[in-house]
Design a protein around this motif. Structure first.
Motif, mmCIF file in Angstrom:
data_model
loop_
_atom_site.group_PDB
_atom_site.id
_atom_site.type_symbol
_atom_site.label_atom_id
_atom_site.label_comp_id
_atom_site.label_asym_id
_atom_site.label_seq_id
_atom_site.Cartn_x
_atom_site.Cartn_y
_atom_site.Cartn_z
ATOM 1 N N ASN A 100 19.058 31.176 23.947
ATOM 2 C CA ASN A 100 19.252 31.162 25.396
ATOM 3 C C ASN A 100 18.154 31.978 26.059
ATOM 4 O O ASN A 100 17.372 31.462 26.842
ATOM 5 C CB ASN A 100 20.651 31.708 25.733
ATOM 6 N N GLU A 101 18.088 33.263 25.741
ATOM 7 C CA GLU A 101 17.052 34.116 26.332
ATOM 8 C C GLU A 101 16.869 35.350 25.482
ATOM 9 O O GLU A 101 17.639 35.604 24.555
ATOM 10 C CB GLU A 101 17.422 34.490 27.772
ATOM 11 N N PHE A 102 15.826 36.124 25.833
ATOM 12 C CA PHE A 102 15.545 37.388 25.139
ATOM 13 C C PHE A 102 15.729 38.554 26.102
ATOM 14 O O PHE A 102 15.566 38.399 27.310
ATOM 15 C CB PHE A 102 14.080 37.448 24.684
ATOM 16 N N ALA A 103 15.990 39.713 25.536
ATOM 17 C CA ALA A 103 15.888 40.964 26.296
ATOM 18 C C ALA A 103 15.098 41.931 25.411
ATOM 19 O O ALA A 103 15.512 42.193 24.279
ATOM 20 C CB ALA A 103 17.268 41.526 26.594
ATOM 21 N N PRO A 104 13.958 42.441 25.885
ATOM 22 C CA PRO A 104 13.142 43.337 25.046
ATOM 23 C C PRO A 104 13.624 44.775 25.163
ATOM 24 O O PRO A 104 12.856 45.686 25.485
ATOM 25 C CB PRO A 104 11.732 43.166 25.630
ATOM 26 N N ARG A 105 14.887 44.993 24.887
ATOM 27 C CA ARG A 105 15.542 46.290 25.148
ATOM 28 C C ARG A 105 16.950 46.256 24.542
ATOM 29 O O ARG A 105 17.395 45.201 24.089
ATOM 30 C CB ARG A 105 15.629 46.524 26.663
ATOM 31 N N PRO A 106 17.662 47.410 24.570
ATOM 32 C CA PRO A 106 19.060 47.384 24.135
ATOM 33 C C PRO A 106 19.849 46.395 24.992
ATOM 34 O O PRO A 106 19.454 46.094 26.119
ATOM 35 C CB PRO A 106 19.545 48.817 24.391
ATOM 36 N N HIS A 107 20.968 45.924 24.435
ATOM 37 C CA HIS A 107 21.696 44.837 25.093
ATOM 38 C C HIS A 107 23.171 45.215 25.183
ATOM 39 O O HIS A 107 23.707 45.884 24.297
ATOM 40 C CB HIS A 107 21.535 43.577 24.236
ATOM 41 N N ASN A 108 23.823 44.736 26.219
ATOM 42 C CA ASN A 108 25.250 45.003 26.425
ATOM 43 C C ASN A 108 26.070 44.679 25.160
ATOM 44 O O ASN A 108 26.940 45.460 24.760
ATOM 45 C CB ASN A 108 25.715 44.175 27.626
ATOM 46 N N SER A 109 25.770 43.566 24.516
ATOM 47 C CA SER A 109 26.553 43.187 23.329
ATOM 48 C C SER A 109 26.348 44.181 22.190
ATOM 49 O O SER A 109 27.219 44.342 21.337
ATOM 50 C CB SER A 109 26.168 41.780 22.866
#
Ligand code: ADP
Ligand code: MG
Length: 382
Positions: free
Chosen positions: A271-280
């Motif tokens: 779906n997408e990336f986050a280059p950082r910590p993530h809520n999940s």
């Protein structure tokens, strides 16, 4: 360590950094940002203020960002190493560039059509399909996206162009994998897959370990590893996945980009990336020895990464978000309700509104059916 953004992700990263003996300097435009009281070093300035960014950077040894809407051009100009490299941010902060990267890396991606101009929009309407339409930049927690059923509804969104129209996938589940990659670029450490349940396009709760079959779990990890290496991330990369039981209906439509990846009886897409910590990944704070924040702290401080981490106990760990509708008055949270949780935290946001992430809780159970989980979540949030 300089952290751009003093929201909850920055605060939880700071907690890990403090444990490794580092000092933290926050930068945020909001004088009320949750991190404002966590450290004496807080720069309150605009994201576009190059001079303030330079002064901030000079007071740090290494930089990272918890906030994705920083201008990467400003970050390239900073005199300290920034992890992940601002190039990663350049790719991941624009949905169109992120999807181009996925296609060029031959990684699966939600079938979509990029609508840069009104001509693209008109062309899409000629063979119109209901779609999930998203802004290319700046969306989060379901903001900047709309379900569109008719060409007329799509035309109403033309003021938001450029947009991307995605196939509305019939999801059986969603997942995320967090990969940490060290400064030596050869050490990798993985967290997840996490099983994510969304309501109204916002993460509701995460389950770890996921209930997916082993071959699906391995495939998700493998795809996340490939993405981390091909994007050349040093730091953390979260990869969000869609899991469907049916193949794409859009693949053979004109101008559609992206393909799904078959895995057993499932079809996957990034779906997408986050280059950082993530809520999940918050569940990792209670479920494994080194959380996602510990892993990022270790990369920033150039400490070795754990290769494999087993869950601390058998059974299931659950992270539930506390949104504005669950916590209307942060000062009045009934903490006794969370006595059996491993963690309950409020982020220190002063105002509450529906859909705003105010805090989260995590709990562990030796066993729990999905029906029991819904009851537990409901009673903790009531
Ligand atoms: P955000 O930046 O808000 O996290 P996402 O693109 O991840 O934006 O979308 C948020 C959620 O909305 C997803 O996790 C999923 O539940 C739902 N969603 C988004 N796009 C689609 C799609 N193409 N098909 C089905 N559900 C979707
Ligand atoms: Mg998302």
């Amino acid at each position: 360590v300089g952290i751009l953004g003093a929201g909850q992700l920055g605060c939880m990263l700071a907690e890990s950094l403090f444990r490794y003996g580092a000092q933290v300097h926050f930068y945020d435009v909001d004088p009320q940002a949750p991190g404002r009281h966590r450290t004496p070093f807080f720069t309150c300035a605009d994201w576009q203020n190059r001079e303030a960014l330079q002064t901030f950077a000079k007071q740090c040894d290494v930089l990272t960002y918890e906030f994705e809407n920083v201008n990467p051009e400003h970050l390239f100009a900073l005199p300290r190493p920034t992890f992940p490299n601002p190039k990663v941010l350049q790719t991941t902060q624009y949905r169109s560039l992120e999807k181009e990267f996925l296609t060029s890396a031959q990684l699966p991606c939600t079938p979509h059509v990029v609508l840069n101009t009104i001509e693209d929009l008109n062309l899409f309407c000629q063979s119109f399909q209901p779609a999930i339409v998203k802004t290319l930049f700046g969306g989060y927690d379901g903001k900047g996206q709309w379900k569109v059923q008719t060409p007329h509804e799509l035309h109403l969104l033309s003021k938001h162009l450029p947009l991307v129209a995605e196939e509305p996938l019939a999801l059986v589940s969603e997942a995320s994998v967090v990969v940490a990659r060290g400064q030596n670029k050869s050490s990798l450490s993985v967290l997840g897959p996490f099983e994510n349940i969304h309501h109204n396009h916002i993460l509701d709760h995460t389950v770890f370990p996921a209930s997916f079959p082993p071959d699906l779990q391995n495939t998700l990890i493998e795809l996340a590893h490939i993405a981390t290496q091909k994007l050349d991330v040093v730091g953390l990369l979260t990869t969000e996945f869609f899991i469907c039981s049916k193949a794409s209906l859009w693949t053979h439509m004109p101008r559609v980009q992206g393909h799904m990846f078959p895995c057993g009886k499932y079809h996957l897409a990034v779906n997408e990336f986050a280059p950082r910590p993530h809520n999940s990944g918050h569940v990792s704070r209670v479920a494994v020895p080194h959380s996602q924040f510990d892993l990022l702290a270790r990369v920033l401080l150039n400490l070795p990464l754990p290769v494999r981490q087993q869950p601390l106990s058998a059974g299931v760990y659950v992270m539930g978000n506390l949104l504005g509708e669950h916590v209307t008055e942060p000062n009045k949270l009934e903490r006794h309700k969370f006595m059996e949780c491993e963690e309950v935290t409020l982020y220190g946001k002063t105002t509450s509104r529906p859909g705003r992430k105010m805090g989260h809780f995590c709990y562990h159970r030796a066993e729990e059916t999905s029906a029991e989980r819904l009851t537990t979540l409901r009673s903790l949030r009531s």
